[in-house]
Write a protein that holds these residues in place. Structure first.
Motif, mmCIF file in Angstrom:
data_model
loop_
_atom_site.group_PDB
_atom_site.id
_atom_site.type_symbol
_atom_site.label_atom_id
_atom_site.label_comp_id
_atom_site.label_asym_id
_atom_site.label_seq_id
_atom_site.Cartn_x
_atom_site.Cartn_y
_atom_site.Cartn_z
ATOM 1 N N VAL A 85 -25.555 -14.892 -6.464
ATOM 2 C CA VAL A 85 -24.592 -15.391 -5.477
ATOM 3 C C VAL A 85 -23.193 -14.867 -5.788
ATOM 4 O O VAL A 85 -22.905 -14.402 -6.891
ATOM 5 C CB VAL A 85 -24.616 -16.934 -5.408
ATOM 6 N N GLN A 86 -22.329 -14.948 -4.808
ATOM 7 C CA GLN A 86 -20.987 -14.366 -4.921
ATOM 8 C C GLN A 86 -20.214 -14.892 -6.127
ATOM 9 O O GLN A 86 -19.498 -14.138 -6.783
ATOM 10 C CB GLN A 86 -20.199 -14.627 -3.638
ATOM 11 N N THR A 87 -20.367 -16.166 -6.468
ATOM 12 C CA THR A 87 -19.625 -16.737 -7.591
ATOM 13 C C THR A 87 -20.102 -16.216 -8.942
ATOM 14 O O THR A 87 -19.455 -16.464 -9.956
ATOM 15 C CB THR A 87 -19.712 -18.271 -7.576
ATOM 16 N N GLU A 88 -21.210 -15.499 -8.964
ATOM 17 C CA GLU A 88 -21.720 -14.905 -10.208
ATOM 18 C C GLU A 88 -21.328 -13.439 -10.336
ATOM 19 O O GLU A 88 -21.633 -12.799 -11.332
ATOM 20 C CB GLU A 88 -23.250 -15.053 -10.248
ATOM 21 N N LEU A 89 -20.643 -12.914 -9.334
ATOM 22 C CA LEU A 89 -20.201 -11.522 -9.341
ATOM 23 C C LEU A 89 -18.756 -11.439 -9.810
ATOM 24 O O LEU A 89 -17.932 -12.289 -9.452
ATOM 25 C CB LEU A 89 -20.328 -10.915 -7.943
#
Length: 129
Positions: free
Chosen positions: A62-66
């Motif tokens: 997910v975006q928060t892990e990028l």
């Protein structure tokens, strides 16, 4: 190193890059690292949905892990502590499948998340047809 593929989706206006598949070139992901950096060099291999091994365990990122890094401006980072935290929550849910980190064979990332995190315009990289 990693092998990158892109799955395109289609609508009445044509095709557009929807998901990036990230696979380790050899072995598995190194879960001991804090951040995995993936070079975003084009062109990417085009992959159809039919070519995905339905028995291979993949994990959506997910975006928060990028993340991005000033040291690696042309690379997309996957921050593994957040990924592991989410996996831990998944494991606590009823009916969640049992798996080890080493069982994960590929990551799936939405291309819109890549565009946002990397602050790039996908239309400048991909041929939309």
């Amino acid at each position: 190193m990693y092998n990158l593929s892109v799955i395109y989706d289609y609508n009445e206006e044509g095709s557009w890059p929807a998901w990036m598949i990230i696979k380790p070139a050899a072995g598995g992901f190194d879960w001991k690292q804090e951040t995995l950096y993936v070079p975003l060099r084009t062109p990417f291999q085009k992959l159809s949905r039919d070519e995905i091994d339905e028995y291979a365990l993949g994990l959506s990122i997910v975006q928060t892990e990028l993340v991005i890094s000033t040291d690696y401006p042309d690379q997309l980072g996957v921050y593994l502590p957040r990924v592991k935290e989410r996996i831990k929550k998944i494991r606590g849910e009823s009916y969640s499948p049992l798996f080890q980190l080493s069982d994960i064979q590929h990551f799936v990332v939405q291309m819109s998340d890549v565009e946002i995190v990397m602050q790039m315009n996908l239309s400048s990289i991909f041929d939309f047809r």
